[in-house]
Every structure is written in C-alpha cells, then in structure tokens.
Scaffold this motif. Structure first.
Motif, mmCIF file in Angstrom:
data_model
loop_
_atom_site.group_PDB
_atom_site.id
_atom_site.type_symbol
_atom_site.label_atom_id
_atom_site.label_comp_id
_atom_site.label_asym_id
_atom_site.label_seq_id
_atom_site.Cartn_x
_atom_site.Cartn_y
_atom_site.Cartn_z
ATOM 1 N N HIS A 77 37.043 41.074 29.337
ATOM 2 C CA HIS A 77 36.344 39.791 29.451
ATOM 3 C C HIS A 77 36.060 39.452 30.914
ATOM 4 C CE1 HIS A 77 35.504 35.500 29.130
ATOM 5 N NE2 HIS A 77 36.516 35.267 29.946
ATOM 6 N N LEU A 78 37.046 39.643 31.770
ATOM 7 C CA LEU A 78 36.867 39.324 33.186
ATOM 8 C C LEU A 78 35.834 40.235 33.843
ATOM 9 C CD1 LEU A 78 40.599 38.727 34.154
ATOM 10 C CD2 LEU A 78 38.806 36.986 33.998
ATOM 11 N N THR A 137 33.053 39.626 48.711
ATOM 12 C CA THR A 137 32.243 38.909 47.730
ATOM 13 C C THR A 137 33.031 38.666 46.453
ATOM 14 O OG1 THR A 137 30.191 39.818 48.631
ATOM 15 C CG2 THR A 137 30.121 38.998 46.367
ATOM 16 N N MET A 138 33.745 39.694 45.967
ATOM 17 C CA MET A 138 34.547 39.516 44.757
ATOM 18 C C MET A 138 35.740 38.611 45.023
ATOM 19 S SD MET A 138 34.815 39.985 41.559
ATOM 20 C CE MET A 138 33.624 41.281 41.199
ATOM 21 N N CYS A 139 36.278 38.664 46.223
ATOM 22 C CA CYS A 139 37.369 37.755 46.590
ATOM 23 C C CYS A 139 36.904 36.307 46.473
ATOM 24 C CB CYS A 139 37.831 38.069 48.009
ATOM 25 S SG CYS A 139 39.243 37.102 48.591
ATOM 26 N N ALA A 140 35.705 36.030 46.979
ATOM 27 C CA ALA A 140 35.168 34.668 46.910
ATOM 28 C C ALA A 140 34.899 34.245 45.471
ATOM 29 C CB ALA A 140 33.894 34.574 47.748
ATOM 30 N N ARG A 141 34.388 35.158 44.661
ATOM 31 C CA ARG A 141 34.092 34.823 43.261
ATOM 32 C C ARG A 141 35.350 34.428 42.502
ATOM 33 N NH1 ARG A 141 30.363 39.885 41.245
ATOM 34 N NH2 ARG A 141 28.599 39.582 42.668
ATOM 35 N N ARG A 191 31.052 40.082 36.600
ATOM 36 C CA ARG A 191 30.107 41.167 36.919
ATOM 37 C C ARG A 191 30.747 42.201 37.847
ATOM 38 N NH1 ARG A 191 27.888 36.513 38.080
ATOM 39 N NH2 ARG A 191 27.538 36.988 40.285
ATOM 40 N N ALA A 192 31.950 42.600 37.495
ATOM 41 C CA ALA A 192 32.677 43.581 38.295
ATOM 42 C C ALA A 192 32.084 44.966 38.070
ATOM 43 C CB ALA A 192 34.154 43.584 37.923
ATOM 44 N N PRO A 193 31.997 45.793 39.109
ATOM 45 C CA PRO A 193 31.412 47.121 38.957
ATOM 46 C C PRO A 193 32.308 48.040 38.153
ATOM 47 C CG PRO A 193 32.322 46.857 41.158
ATOM 48 C CD PRO A 193 32.398 45.508 40.502
ATOM 49 N N ARG A 194 31.680 48.884 37.371
ATOM 50 C CA ARG A 194 32.412 49.889 36.613
ATOM 51 C C ARG A 194 32.954 50.966 37.548
ATOM 52 N NH1 ARG A 194 33.480 48.488 31.277
ATOM 53 N NH2 ARG A 194 31.657 47.501 30.348
ATOM 54 N N PRO A 195 34.069 51.597 37.191
ATOM 55 C CA PRO A 195 34.553 52.702 38.014
ATOM 56 C C PRO A 195 33.593 53.882 37.961
ATOM 57 C CG PRO A 195 35.788 52.564 35.968
ATOM 58 C CD PRO A 195 34.915 51.344 36.023
ATOM 59 N N ARG A 196 33.609 54.673 39.035
ATOM 60 C CA ARG A 196 32.725 55.834 39.122
ATOM 61 C C ARG A 196 33.524 57.109 38.898
ATOM 62 N NH1 ARG A 196 30.125 53.823 44.856
ATOM 63 N NH2 ARG A 196 29.045 51.966 44.058
#
Length: 279
Positions: free
Chosen positions: A243-244, A158-162, A249-254
């Motif tokens: 900014h990116l 999904t992130m690859c497509a975005r 809407r990238a997930p934050r690290p856990r």
C-alpha cells in the motif's frame, strides 16, 4: 540527542557535519547507553531560522536524474563521477538518519540510538569517499576532485520529504526500499571496478566492501523498526508495504536483487518473493 541531530542536519558544511556527527556518537558511546537525560523523546523541535532542511553546500548542483554525468569506471573522469555519485548518496544518508532522530518523537530510546549509529557510519563512508576523490587524476593533468565537482540528483531526500508525516512510511520506503537498492547495486559496480583493474578502481571496490557490510545493518535497522511500528499499529507488514509503495509512488527495485544481503538485512521469504515478482 534529538536537538543535536537537528543541529547537524541543518549544518551545510560537509566537513563540520561529518566531524560533529562522529564526535557526538563517539562521546555517547564512550559514556554508555542509554542515558535518559540525553533524550526528550516527546518534545517538539523546530528547525532554527535561517538553516534550511537539509543543510548542504551550494554544490553539487542538483539536476534531474537523467542529466547526471556518465559514470563509467573505465575512464578516469567516469571513475571520478562514479565515486562522486556514491559520495552524494552517503552524504544524503547522513541527513536521512539525522532526520529520523529529530523528526519522530515518542519512540523507544533504541530508535534514536540506532539512527545516530547509522548517521555516524554514513559519515565515515562519506569521508572515505571524499579522501578517495582527492587522490584521483583530473583531465588537465592535476590531481584531486572534491564533493560538489559533479552534478547530482535529489531522489533520496525527495522521498524523505514525502514521508515526513508518517514514521511507518519513512521506515518502509527510505531504509528498506531506497537504501536497500544499494544492496542490489553494489556487487555489479564492484565487478566492473575489478574488471577495470586500476589501483584507483580496486581502492574504490574495497571502500564499497565496507559500505556494503554496514548498509546491511542499516537496512536491518529499517526492517526492525518497520516491523515494530506495524505491530504497534496493528498492521500486516507486507500488505501495508504494498500500500505504501503505491501511495508514495516509491520506485520498484531493479534486478538482479541481492537476495543474500537482503535476507541478512531481515527481509522475509514472502517479501523477497513479492519483490522478485515486482521487478
């Protein structure tokens, strides 16, 4: 090289994809890098008709992340589900690396070499995990699971497509964000496997040693090209990364972060400090 990456990216059969990617990498490595005739870095490529991006088998069924099966290493089926989930990540990672090669033209030859190497190493990881799955017991008393036997989710692709239209965002948010999460997640998984202590659990922990070693290098490649691209575009790496993260809407690290592995992968002290605050 870019055309061949597109070919194997659209290949749906996992065995054919793994064999083709590894064979291409070995052949090019044996012939010596770089060979200018291998590259057409500026050429426009189009996916062949009837072969969707990415190429993958009809199974596993892709579901919402909340619906994937439990993956406790303390039960035989949970262990199989865990090994399958990691195999799915590695299969996606083959496709992610191939996509970087074919999609983004006009970059230095080393960019394409780096991501072909990543694709080949991810193919090796996937093969190790498939072999491991084939040794595991089934609830009916039989033996052997296959890739596709458990449901999975599609978060990586999904992130690859975005980020398909922005190579800077791709380098920032796939290798050095989503794949970097593997650096954080692997040691706790290995600790649970060693706690389980079965031969199968210890075998999977050993496979994860190989994957973690290689993934540090893969994330480092992402960091290298993100920094290079920022320099080319006059961007400050850390502010632009923030900014990116917001834009896509990238997930934050856990937590906890594997700061030692992230340092070896090229994260700066300033970025690690910001990531620690962000978790």
């Amino acid at each position: 090289m870019r055309a061949e990456a597109l070919h194997w990216l659209t290949e749906p059969d996992p065995s054919a994809k793994v064999a083709g990617v590894r064979a291409a990498w070995l052949a090019w490595s044996a012939a010596g890098w770089p060979q200018p005739r291998w590259l057409d870095p500026d050429g426009a490529l189009t996916p062949p008709p009837g072969r969707p991006l990415p190429g993958r088998p009809s199974r596993p069924r892709l579901v919402d992340p909340a619906e994937v099966p439990a993956r406790s290493p303390f039960t035989p089926e949970g262990h199989a589900a865990l090994a399958h989930a990691i195999a799915h990540i590695e299969f996606n990672a083959i496709n992610l690396a191939l996509d970087a090669v074919w999609r983004f033209g006009g970059l230095p030859a080393d960019f394409y070499r780096d991501w072909w190497r990543v694709a080949a190493e991810e193919a090796e990881h996937f093969d190790l995990l498939r072999q491991h799955l084939a040794t595991l017991p089934r609830p009916d008393g039989g033996r052997g699971w296959a890739y596709g036997d458990f449901d999975a989710h599609d978060g990586l692709w999904t992130m690859c497509a975005r980020t398909a239209g922005d190579v800077v965002a791709r380098m920032a948010l796939v290798p050095r964000t989503l794949e970097a999460r593997g650096l954080d997640a692997t040691p706790p998984i290995q600790a649970k496997l060693r706690q389980a202590g079965t031969p199968q659990a210890l075998a999977l922990a050993a496979i994860l040693d190989i994957i973690l070693r290689d993934e540090v290098g893969h994330v480092a490649i992402g960091n290298r090209w993100y920094g290079w691209l920022c320099a080319q575009h006059g961007l400050e790496p850390l502010p632009h990364f923030r900014h990116l993260m917001r834009q896509y809407r990238a997930p934050r690290p856990r937590p906890p972060l594997n700061t030692e592995a992230r340092q070896r992968a090229g994260f700066s002290a300033a970025e690690l400090a910001w990531l620690q605050q962000a978790v």
